[in-house]
Design an enzyme around this catalytic site. Structure first.
Site, PDB file in Angstrom:
ATOM      1  N   PRO A 197      14.152  -4.018 -16.847  1.00 15.04           N
ATOM      2  CA  PRO A 197      15.264  -4.598 -16.576  1.00 15.04           C
ATOM      3  C   PRO A 197      15.055  -5.902 -15.686  1.00 15.04           C
ATOM      4  O   PRO A 197      14.509  -5.634 -14.512  1.00 15.04           O
ATOM      5  CB  PRO A 197      16.634  -3.990 -16.171  1.00 15.04           C
ATOM      6  CG  PRO A 197      16.094  -2.599 -16.420  1.00 15.04           C
ATOM      7  CD  PRO A 197      14.447  -2.614 -16.523  1.00 15.04           C
ATOM      8  N   GLY A 198      15.415  -7.154 -15.790  1.00 20.50           N
ATOM      9  CA  GLY A 198      15.366  -8.286 -14.946  1.00 20.50           C
ATOM     10  C   GLY A 198      14.118  -8.752 -14.982  1.00 20.50           C
ATOM     11  O   GLY A 198      14.083  -9.730 -13.990  1.00 20.50           O
ATOM     12  N   GLU A 418      14.879   8.986  12.589  1.00 14.79           N
ATOM     13  CA  GLU A 418      14.160   7.741  12.225  1.00 14.79           C
ATOM     14  C   GLU A 418      12.938   7.563  12.962  1.00 14.79           C
ATOM     15  O   GLU A 418      11.998   7.043  12.452  1.00 14.79           O
ATOM     16  CB  GLU A 418      15.049   6.489  12.058  1.00 14.79           C
ATOM     17  CG  GLU A 418      16.310   6.506  11.530  1.00 14.79           C
ATOM     18  CD  GLU A 418      16.162   6.823   9.809  1.00 14.79           C
ATOM     19  OE1 GLU A 418      15.380   6.598   9.578  1.00 14.79           O
ATOM     20  OE2 GLU A 418      17.144   7.666   9.286  1.00 14.79           O
TER      21      GLU A 418
END
Length: 635
Positions: A197-198, A418
C-alpha cells in the site's frame, strides 16, 4: 445533498401542498358564496330579491338582486319550482353528476399512488447512484476520466522507474500500434500492478490516463458485487460493452482482489455472486468473444489471494511490481512533493531520503505535508530542515505527549530502560546505527530508541537477527541490573509490539520460517492459520507433531535466552556507560545517535549542553558535574 436532489424534493413538497388544498376545497375555485338558511332563502324569494338560481339535486346556488351570491341546501320541498316561477326567477337545473370526471379529479384520485411511486423511484435511483434509471442495477459504474478532472502525467510519478517503463509501452502502443504490429507483436491484454500500500499503483494508473489520448475508464473491484444475484456479472458485461464503443480504450480496476479472489477458497466454498462476477470477467478478458482494443489494468496489494486463472497469459499477461523506492527513488519522490510547499534553502533532499529507508511514496508525501503543517504552526514563512526532521520523528515514532505527567521515579526507570536499548545497540557492530533515543512519551510508548540502517537492506543475516534479539532485551536487563529483579516494570511487555513480543516472534520466525536453527534444519514449519467461514474465524492447524512442536519451543527459548544473556553481559560490563546515557536522557530527554557516540567514545557532552553553558557566560553548571562529563573543547 446536491442542488438537483434539493430541487426535486422542493417540487414534490409544493405539489403535495397544492393538490392537498385543491382536494380539500375542490368547489371553492370560483367566487365566494354566502351560505344562507333555507327559510331565509324562501323569504328572499317571497320578497322578489332572488333573480337567478341553479339547482343541482338538493344544492341550490343563486344570485340576489343586489348582485351577491348565495348557496343553501333544500329539503324535499314539493312546490319550490312553482314558487320560483311565480316570482319570475331564472331557473337552471341539472343532475348532481352530469359530467365525466375531469382530468383534475383523476389526478386527485390517483395522487397518493403517484406520489408513492415517485418517492420509490427517487430512493431507488439514490441507492444505485442514479445511473440507468430505477432498474439500472446491472449497469457498470465505471467512470470515464476527462481532462477536467486533473491531469497526471509520468512526470508526476517518481521512484518506480521500472514500472513506468512497463506501462509506458502500453501507452506507446495505443499511440502508434503499427510500430509493434509491424513485427507481429501483440500488446498485452492486461497488466496487473502489484505492490505494498502507498507505493503509487493508483497514481501510476492516473498517469497512464493522462498520457494516453484514449478513453480511460476507472472502477473499483467492490463496485461489481451488490446484494442482488447476477448484478456483478451484468456490470462486467456492461463495462466491456462501454469499452467496445470507445475502443481502443483502457479500463482500470482498483483493488481487484475484492472480486478476483480464488474460487472455492475457505471452508464450504466461496460466495456464489462473487464467483459469478469473476467467471464473467475471465470470459470477457479471453473467452470465445475476444475484446480487441480493450486493455485492462488492475491494481492490488494481495496478489497471493488472486485466482490462478486470472493471472495466466492471455488475461493479465504482464505483472508489474511497484515496490518501495530505494534512496534515489525516495529523493526523486521528494522532489515531486517538495514543489508543492515553500521549502527553505537548508532542506537537503538527499539527507531526508537517506534517513527514511522503507518509506513508500505515500509516507514521503505525508512527511512533506506534516513538515509544512509544523512550520505553519510555528508561524514560519518557509519550511526548514528542522521542521522536516521533527515531522520525520512524528511519522516514525509518533507524536510527542508532553502533556503526560511522569514522576521522577518513572522518568528514571524509563531513562535506564531506553538507555539499556541504546547501549546494547551501540555495542552491536552488525546492528543498525542509533538514530535517536528519547524518554518523551510518543504514541503508546513511554520512550523509544530508533535505529536507522545506513543504506537500503533487502535481507538480514543470522548475526543481525541475533543482535536484534539482544537489543530487544536491553531495556528489561537494564532494569534488572540497576533496580534489581524485584523492581522490574511492565515496560518490556504489554502485548503486540512490545520488546518481549518482538523477540518471541523474531525467534519463532528464525526457527520455523528462515531455517536458522541447526536442530530443526532448513525446513519451514506451519503455524496456526485462521480462515473465515460464515462470518466466523475458524482456526486450522497444520500437521505438526507434538514432538516437533516441543523441539520448536525449545529452539525458540534457546535463541531468546542467548539474546537475553548477551544483553546482560554488555550492560554488566559497561554499567558506567549505562549511567551516562540514562543521566543524559533524564537531563535532555532526547539524544541523537551522534550525541550518544560522542558521550560514550569521547566523553564529550551533547551539543545542546555546551550551548546552554555558553549562554551562561561559560560558567560550569552543576549539570556537567552531576554527569561526570567534561565540557566540549572549543574549536
Amino acid at each position: 445533498m446536491n442542488l438537483k436532489n434539493l430541487a426535486m424534493w422542493g417540487i414534490i413538497v409544493l405539489l403535495s401542498v397544492g393538490l392537498f388544498n385543491m382536494f380539500q376545497n375542490p368547489n371553492e375555485m370560483g367566487s365566494v358564496k354566502t351560505k344562507v338558511a333555507f327559510s331565509e332563502f324562501l323569504s328572499e324569494v317571497e320578497l322578489g330579491n332572488v333573480t337567478k338560481v341553479e339547482i343541482k339535486g338538493n344544492n341550490i346556488t343563486g344570485v340576489l338582486s343586489n348582485g351577491s351570491t348565495f348557496s343553501t341546501y333544500s329539503p324535499n320541498y314539493p312546490n319550490l319550482v312553482e314558487k320560483l316561477s311565480e316570482r319570475g326567477v331564472n331557473i337552471v337545473a341539472s343532475p348532481l353528476e352530469d359530467k365525466m370526471p375531469s382530468l383534475l379529479g383523476i389526478l386527485l384520485s390517483w395522487f397518493p399512488m403517484l406520489l408513492l411511486i415517485g418517492v420509490w423511484i427517487f430512493f431507488m435511483r439514490q441507492m444505485q447512484g442514479g445511473k440507468g434509471g430505477a432498474m439500472g442495477f446491472g449497469k457498470s459504474k465505471a467512470k470515464l476520466l476527462t481532462e477536467a478532472q486533473g491531469k497526471v502525467t509520468f512526470n508526476d510519478v517518481a521512484g518506480v522507474e521500472e514500472a513506468k517503463e512497463e506501462v509506458e509501452e502500453i501507452v506507446e502502443f495505443l499511440k502508434d500500434p503499427k510500430k509493434f504490429s509491424r513485427l507481429g507483436g501483440k500488446i498485452p491484454k492486461g497488466a496487473l500492478l502489484i505492490g505494498p500500500p502507498g507505493t503509487g499503483k493508483t497514481l501510476l494508473a492516473k498517469a497512464i490516463a493522462g498520457e494516453a489520448n484514449v478513453p480511460f475508464f476507472s472502477i473499483s473491484g467492490s463496485d461489481f458485487v451488490e446484494m442482488f444475484v447476477g448484478v456483478g456479472a451484468s456490470r462486467v458485461r456492461d463495462m466491456f460493452e462501454q469499452g467496445k464503443k470507445h475502443s481502443p480504450c483502457i479500463i482500470f480496476i482498483d483493488e481487484i482482489d475484492a472480486v478476483g479472489r480464488s474460487r472455492g477458497a475457505g471452508l464450504g466454498g466461496g460466495n456464489d455472486e462473487r464467483e459469478q462476477t469473476l467467471n464473467q470477467l475471465l470470459v470477457e478478458m479471453d473467452g470465445f468473444d475476444t475484446n480487441e482494443g480493450i486493455i485492462l489494468i488492475a491494481a492490488t496489494n494481495r496478489p497471493d489471494v488472486l485466482d490462478p486463472a486470472l493471472l495466466r497469459p492471455g488475461r493479465f499477461d504482464r505483472q508489474v511490481v511497484v515496490g518501495n523506492p530505494d534512496i534515489l527513488g525516495r529523493e526523486a519522490i521528494l522532489k515531486v512533493h517538495i514543489k508543492k510547499i515553500n521549502a527553505g534553502p537548508d532542506v537537503k533532499l538527499r539527507t531526508i531520503a537517506r534517513g527514511t529507508p522503507g518509506f513508500s511514496g505515500a509516507d514521503l508525501a505525508n512527511l512533506v505535508n506534516e513538515s509544512a503543517l509544523l512550520a505553519a504552526r510555528k508561524n514560519r514563512r518557509v519550511v526548514t530542515m528542522e521542521d522536516v526532521e521533527e515531522a520525520k520523528d512524528k511519522v516514525m515514532m509518533g507524536a510527542e505527549r508532553r502533556s503526560m505527567v511522569m514522576t521522577e521515579d518513572e522518568k528514571k526507570l524509563t531513562a535506564y530502560h531506553e538507555g539499556g536499548h541504546a547501549l546494547v545497540s551501540f555495542n552491536m557492530p552488525v546492528y543498525d546505527p542509533i538514530h535517536k533515543a528519547t524518554i518523551i512519551p510518543r504514541g503508546r510508548a513511554l520512550g523509544m530508541v530508533m535505529n536507522l540502517p545506513e543504506r537500503d537492506k533487502h535481507g538480514h543475516s543470522i548475526k543481525y537477527l541475533k543482535a536484534r534479539l539482544a537489543v530487544c532485551f536491553g531495556g528489561r536487563v537494564a532494569e534488572e541490573v540497576i533496580f534489581g529483579k524485584d523492581n522490574i516494570s511492565t515496560g518490556a511487555g504489554g502485548g503486540s509490539g512490545s520488546d518481549i513480543n518482538q523477540a518471541t516472534q523474531l525467534a519463532r520466525a528464525m526457527v520455523t520460517k528462515y531455517g536458522m536453527s541447526e536442530e530443526m534444519g532448513p525446513v519451514e514449519y506451519g503455524e496456526n492459520q485462521e480462515e473465515v467461514f460464515l462470518g466466523r474465524s475458524v482456526t486450522q492447524t497444520q500437521s505438526v507433531s507434538e514432538e516437533v512442536a516441543q523441539k520448536i519451543d525449545k529452539e525458540i527459548r534457546k535463541l531468546v535466552d542467548e539474546g537475553y544473556n548477551k544483553a546482560k553481559q554488555i550492560l554488566t560490563d559497561k554499567v558506567d556507560d549505562l549511567h551516562k546515557i540514562a543521566k543524559a536522557l533524564m537531563t535532555y530527554e532526547t539524544l541523537t545517535g551522534d550525541e550518544i557516540s560522542d558521550l560514550l567514545l569521547k566523553n564529550i557532552s551533547p551539543k545542546k549542553l555546551t550551548d546552554i553553558e555558553e549562554e551562561k557566560d561559560g560558567k560550569n553548571s552543576s549539570a556537567l558535574g552531576s554527569l561526570g562529563l567534561k565540557p566540549k573543547p572549543a574549536l
